[in-house]
Every structure is written in C-alpha cells, then in structure tokens.
Design a protein around this motif. Sequence first.
Motif, PDB file in Angstrom:
ATOM      1  N   SER A  33      -5.173 109.446  -5.009  1.00  0.00           N
ATOM      2  CA  SER A  33      -5.020 109.685  -6.444  1.00  0.00           C
ATOM      3  C   SER A  33      -3.836 108.860  -6.944  1.00  0.00           C
ATOM      4  CB  SER A  33      -4.754 111.172  -6.713  1.00  0.00           C
ATOM      5  OG  SER A  33      -5.828 111.958  -6.247  1.00  0.00           O
ATOM      6  N   PRO A  34      -3.729 108.664  -8.266  1.00  0.00           N
ATOM      7  CA  PRO A  34      -2.595 107.893  -8.790  1.00  0.00           C
ATOM      8  C   PRO A  34      -1.245 108.462  -8.371  1.00  0.00           C
ATOM      9  CG  PRO A  34      -4.267 108.181 -10.488  1.00  0.00           C
ATOM     10  CD  PRO A  34      -4.685 109.028  -9.337  1.00  0.00           C
ATOM     11  N   ASP A  35      -1.168 109.794  -8.191  1.00  0.00           N
ATOM     12  CA  ASP A  35       0.103 110.422  -7.844  1.00  0.00           C
ATOM     13  C   ASP A  35       0.218 110.773  -6.364  1.00  0.00           C
ATOM     14  OD1 ASP A  35      -1.817 112.371  -7.850  1.00  0.00           O
ATOM     15  OD2 ASP A  35      -0.616 113.867  -8.922  1.00  0.00           O
ATOM     16  N   SER A  36      -0.685 110.257  -5.529  1.00  0.00           N
ATOM     17  CA  SER A  36      -0.627 110.559  -4.096  1.00  0.00           C
ATOM     18  C   SER A  36       0.642 109.979  -3.477  1.00  0.00           C
ATOM     19  CB  SER A  36      -1.846 109.971  -3.371  1.00  0.00           C
ATOM     20  OG  SER A  36      -3.034 110.622  -3.735  1.00  0.00           O
ATOM     21  N   ASP A  37       1.315 110.797  -2.637  1.00  0.00           N
ATOM     22  CA  ASP A  37       2.438 110.247  -1.898  1.00  0.00           C
ATOM     23  C   ASP A  37       1.902 109.453  -0.703  1.00  0.00           C
ATOM     24  OD1 ASP A  37       1.505 112.266  -0.304  1.00  0.00           O
ATOM     25  OD2 ASP A  37       3.440 113.209   0.049  1.00  0.00           O
ATOM     26  N   PHE A  38       2.794 108.735  -0.045  1.00  0.00           N
ATOM     27  CA  PHE A  38       2.396 107.934   1.112  1.00  0.00           C
ATOM     28  C   PHE A  38       2.753 108.679   2.384  1.00  0.00           C
ATOM     29  CE2 PHE A  38       2.155 104.667  -2.062  1.00  0.00           C
ATOM     30  CZ  PHE A  38       1.222 103.762  -1.570  1.00  0.00           C
ATOM     31  N   ASP A  39       1.752 108.879   3.235  1.00  0.00           N
ATOM     32  CA  ASP A  39       1.944 109.548   4.520  1.00  0.00           C
ATOM     33  C   ASP A  39       2.109 108.491   5.604  1.00  0.00           C
ATOM     34  OD1 ASP A  39       1.579 112.159   3.452  1.00  0.00           O
ATOM     35  OD2 ASP A  39      -0.579 111.834   3.449  1.00  0.00           O
ATOM     36  N   LEU A  40       3.326 108.366   6.134  1.00  0.00           N
ATOM     37  CA  LEU A  40       3.590 107.457   7.233  1.00  0.00           C
ATOM     38  C   LEU A  40       3.634 108.256   8.522  1.00  0.00           C
ATOM     39  CD1 LEU A  40       4.341 105.546   4.912  1.00  0.00           C
ATOM     40  CD2 LEU A  40       6.294 104.775   6.259  1.00  0.00           C
ATOM     41  N   ARG A  41       3.033 107.694   9.560  1.00  0.00           N
ATOM     42  CA  ARG A  41       3.013 108.348  10.862  1.00  0.00           C
ATOM     43  C   ARG A  41       3.378 107.326  11.932  1.00  0.00           C
ATOM     44  NH1 ARG A  41       3.069 111.692   7.654  1.00  0.00           N
ATOM     45  NH2 ARG A  41       1.657 113.445   7.323  1.00  0.00           N
ATOM     46  N   GLY A  42       3.998 107.797  13.008  1.00  0.00           N
ATOM     47  CA  GLY A  42       4.385 106.843  14.031  1.00  0.00           C
ATOM     48  C   GLY A  42       4.975 107.494  15.263  1.00  0.00           C
ATOM     49  N   VAL A  43       5.647 106.656  16.067  1.00  0.00           N
ATOM     50  CA  VAL A  43       6.210 107.065  17.350  1.00  0.00           C
ATOM     51  C   VAL A  43       7.667 106.621  17.405  1.00  0.00           C
ATOM     52  CG1 VAL A  43       6.149 106.671  19.849  1.00  0.00           C
ATOM     53  CG2 VAL A  43       4.018 107.001  18.593  1.00  0.00           C
ATOM     54  N   HIS A  44       8.541 107.529  17.848  1.00  0.00           N
ATOM     55  CA  HIS A  44       9.940 107.161  18.059  1.00  0.00           C
ATOM     56  C   HIS A  44      10.315 107.297  19.528  1.00  0.00           C
ATOM     57  CE1 HIS A  44      10.434 111.613  17.318  1.00  0.00           C
ATOM     58  NE2 HIS A  44      11.294 111.474  18.319  1.00  0.00           N
ATOM     59  N   MET A  45      11.447 106.705  19.880  1.00  0.00           N
ATOM     60  CA  MET A  45      11.944 106.737  21.255  1.00  0.00           C
ATOM     61  C   MET A  45      13.257 107.494  21.321  1.00  0.00           C
ATOM     62  SD  MET A  45       9.756 105.227  23.163  1.00  0.00           S
ATOM     63  CE  MET A  45      10.825 105.357  24.595  1.00  0.00           C
ATOM     64  N   LEU A  46      13.251 108.625  22.022  1.00  0.00           N
ATOM     65  CA  LEU A  46      14.488 109.361  22.234  1.00  0.00           C
ATOM     66  C   LEU A  46      15.365 108.630  23.259  1.00  0.00           C
ATOM     67  CD1 LEU A  46      13.171 113.029  22.404  1.00  0.00           C
ATOM     68  CD2 LEU A  46      14.620 112.050  20.617  1.00  0.00           C
ATOM     69  N   PRO A  47      16.688 108.782  23.171  1.00  0.00           N
ATOM     70  CA  PRO A  47      17.571 108.165  24.159  1.00  0.00           C
ATOM     71  C   PRO A  47      17.310 108.732  25.550  1.00  0.00           C
ATOM     72  CG  PRO A  47      18.813 108.966  22.245  1.00  0.00           C
ATOM     73  CD  PRO A  47      17.430 109.508  22.130  1.00  0.00           C
ATOM     74  N   LEU A  48      17.516 107.907  26.574  1.00  0.00           N
ATOM     75  CA  LEU A  48      17.258 108.329  27.945  1.00  0.00           C
ATOM     76  C   LEU A  48      18.080 109.554  28.313  1.00  0.00           C
ATOM     77  CD1 LEU A  48      15.732 107.647  30.559  1.00  0.00           C
ATOM     78  CD2 LEU A  48      17.720 106.283  31.252  1.00  0.00           C
ATOM     79  N   GLU A  49      19.353 109.608  27.871  1.00  0.00           N
ATOM     80  CA  GLU A  49      20.199 110.742  28.221  1.00  0.00           C
ATOM     81  C   GLU A  49      19.673 112.045  27.645  1.00  0.00           C
ATOM     82  OE1 GLU A  49      22.348 108.409  24.882  1.00  0.00           O
ATOM     83  OE2 GLU A  49      21.151 107.987  26.680  1.00  0.00           O
ATOM     84  N   THR A  50      18.892 111.962  26.577  1.00  0.00           N
ATOM     85  CA  THR A  50      18.290 113.163  26.003  1.00  0.00           C
ATOM     86  C   THR A  50      17.132 113.650  26.853  1.00  0.00           C
ATOM     87  OG1 THR A  50      18.922 112.531  23.757  1.00  0.00           O
ATOM     88  CG2 THR A  50      17.127 114.111  23.975  1.00  0.00           C
ATOM     89  N   VAL A  51      16.253 112.746  27.257  1.00  0.00           N
ATOM     90  CA  VAL A  51      15.029 113.174  27.949  1.00  0.00           C
ATOM     91  C   VAL A  51      15.276 113.546  29.404  1.00  0.00           C
ATOM     92  CG1 VAL A  51      13.543 111.840  26.427  1.00  0.00           C
ATOM     93  CG2 VAL A  51      14.371 110.781  28.512  1.00  0.00           C
ATOM     94  N   VAL A  52      16.393 113.102  30.001  1.00  0.00           N
ATOM     95  CA  VAL A  52      16.665 113.482  31.389  1.00  0.00           C
ATOM     96  C   VAL A  52      17.548 114.726  31.472  1.00  0.00           C
ATOM     97  CG1 VAL A  52      16.411 111.120  32.220  1.00  0.00           C
ATOM     98  CG2 VAL A  52      18.686 111.954  31.601  1.00  0.00           C
ATOM     99  N   GLY A  53      18.077 115.169  30.333  1.00  0.00           N
ATOM    100  CA  GLY A  53      18.937 116.346  30.334  1.00  0.00           C
ATOM    101  C   GLY A  53      18.185 117.627  30.030  1.00  0.00           C
ATOM    102  N   LEU A  54      18.938 118.701  29.870  1.00  0.00           N
ATOM    103  CA  LEU A  54      18.339 120.011  29.584  1.00  0.00           C
ATOM    104  C   LEU A  54      17.845 120.119  28.151  1.00  0.00           C
ATOM    105  CD1 LEU A  54      20.874 122.371  31.412  1.00  0.00           C
ATOM    106  CD2 LEU A  54      18.596 121.677  32.183  1.00  0.00           C
ATOM    107  N   ASP A  55      18.422 119.313  27.263  1.00  0.00           N
ATOM    108  CA  ASP A  55      18.028 119.338  25.851  1.00  0.00           C
ATOM    109  C   ASP A  55      16.773 118.511  25.671  1.00  0.00           C
ATOM    110  OD1 ASP A  55      18.660 120.442  23.499  1.00  0.00           O
ATOM    111  OD2 ASP A  55      20.385 119.171  23.064  1.00  0.00           O
ATOM    112  N   GLU A  56      15.722 119.088  25.083  1.00  0.00           N
ATOM    113  CA  GLU A  56      14.479 118.320  24.944  1.00  0.00           C
ATOM    114  C   GLU A  56      14.518 117.325  23.785  1.00  0.00           C
ATOM    115  OE1 GLU A  56      11.656 121.163  22.136  1.00  0.00           O
ATOM    116  OE2 GLU A  56      11.122 120.826  24.220  1.00  0.00           O
ATOM    117  N   GLY A  57      15.520 117.438  22.919  1.00  0.00           N
ATOM    118  CA  GLY A  57      15.650 116.470  21.841  1.00  0.00           C
ATOM    119  C   GLY A  57      14.620 116.676  20.740  1.00  0.00           C
TER     120      GLY A  57
END
Length: 254
Positions: A33-57
Amino acid sequence: MIDHAKMMQHVESHPYPLLFATVSGAHLYGFPSPDSDFDLRGVHMLPLETVVGLDEGDQTVEKEGIYDGLEIDLVTHDAEKFFRLLLKRNGYVLEQIFSPLVVYSTPEHEELKSIAKNCITRHHAHHYLGFAATQWRLFAKESPPRVKPLLYVYRVLLTGINLMRTGEVEANLITLNEAAKLSYIDELVDRKRCGPEKEPFEAADLEFHTREYERLTAELEAAYEVSKLPEMPSARGELNDLLVRLRLRRSGSC
C-alpha cells in the motif's frame, strides 16, 4: 522502488555485522500500500566470545526507524539460529535468502543461496498450507473482511504450489500469477494498493473466494503428493562449515 540509501542508514546502525539484509513483506509480495512500511530481514553475526560463553547473546535483533518519512522494520537472527531454521520446513527464511530486493549482501550471502537450495524439501508444503489456513481464518472472522489477509492466502498457496513443482522460491504474487492466470488477482492487488482496502466484500464474492481457497489448497496438497523434491535437507554439513568459518573469521583466527 526501494530507497537504498535510507535502508542502508538503518542497516549500518545495526549493533552486529550482517551477512545480508533483504526486503520482505508486502513489497516483496508485490502488493504494498502507499503507506506500507519496509520489512527488512537478515542474518547477523554475534561475537565469538558471546557464543562460547554462558550468555547466549542477542539471538534476534529487532530495530525500527523512520528516515525522512520512510518507516523501516529490521529483524535479524544470529547465523546459528537462522541456519537451524533453514534445516526445518520454514519458508520464511528461504524467501528472505532468495529475495531479489537486496539491501546489503556479502560473498557469504551468495554462498548461502547456493547451500539453501539443498534445504528445500517437499515438506515445505506444510508451512504454506498452515500459513494459508491461518490467514484464511483471519480473513473469514473479520467484519468486514479485509483484502490484505486474502492476498496473503493466495500468495502463500501459489508460492507453495510453485515450490513443489519447480523447486524455486518465488514470493511475488504478480510473478506467480503469470503462470497461475487467476483473473481476480489484479483487481485484489489494485484494491490493496489504491485505497479501498476496507471496502466490504459482497456475499457472492465471499462464496467465490471460499471455493478458490479450497481449490488451491487441494492443488497444493496434490502437488505435495507428487513432488520430486527430497524428503530431508542435505545441507547440514555445508551450513555447519559456513558457520564455523564465519565464527573463526570474526575471532581473527582465519
């Protein structure tokens, strides 16, 4: 048309590096529609220290912004979460990867496109059947019914039928209808695009669309039964290899 410069302003303010960002939603589906917002979708990369630690990020990041009147909604998943979704019968993530409306890309996005072809299975039909049923219930219970959920019904059913028959991911209703040749689609799209979206449907129209919904649902079910697509994805090893390389690269190990 998408305003790439404004989109990139939003992408560049993301807290993590992105693998890709593409346009989804009504603009991808061919009936904004003329007033439709834009939906952007994608993939991000968490820092290695986040994914190897106890915090899931931040497994999922949602960002909204307005740039000179352009409303943008960006939702991204961390690569691991996104890759796991790819190994399930999830049509959303396939559509995001293969969206032709690319705002930001990387060589790894191109690699992911190649890998994702081996994630497509005949059981993705269940995703589209379920989504169509949900949108049909939404359309049927509203008073008066709106054209938007009805367009979603037709979009997902035609996407599913096309996927079962060709193995190709196509989310644009206008493009899909070039083969389906449903005479009423153009009128519904015009109704959504040009304003009379909430104009009530006549009883005869509701009966007609009920029959069409049932007919196309049966057509998708039949396409699923005879589809030559594989039963299971075969890309787990490739996705794992890509994820490891991406993580190590972020750590500076390669």
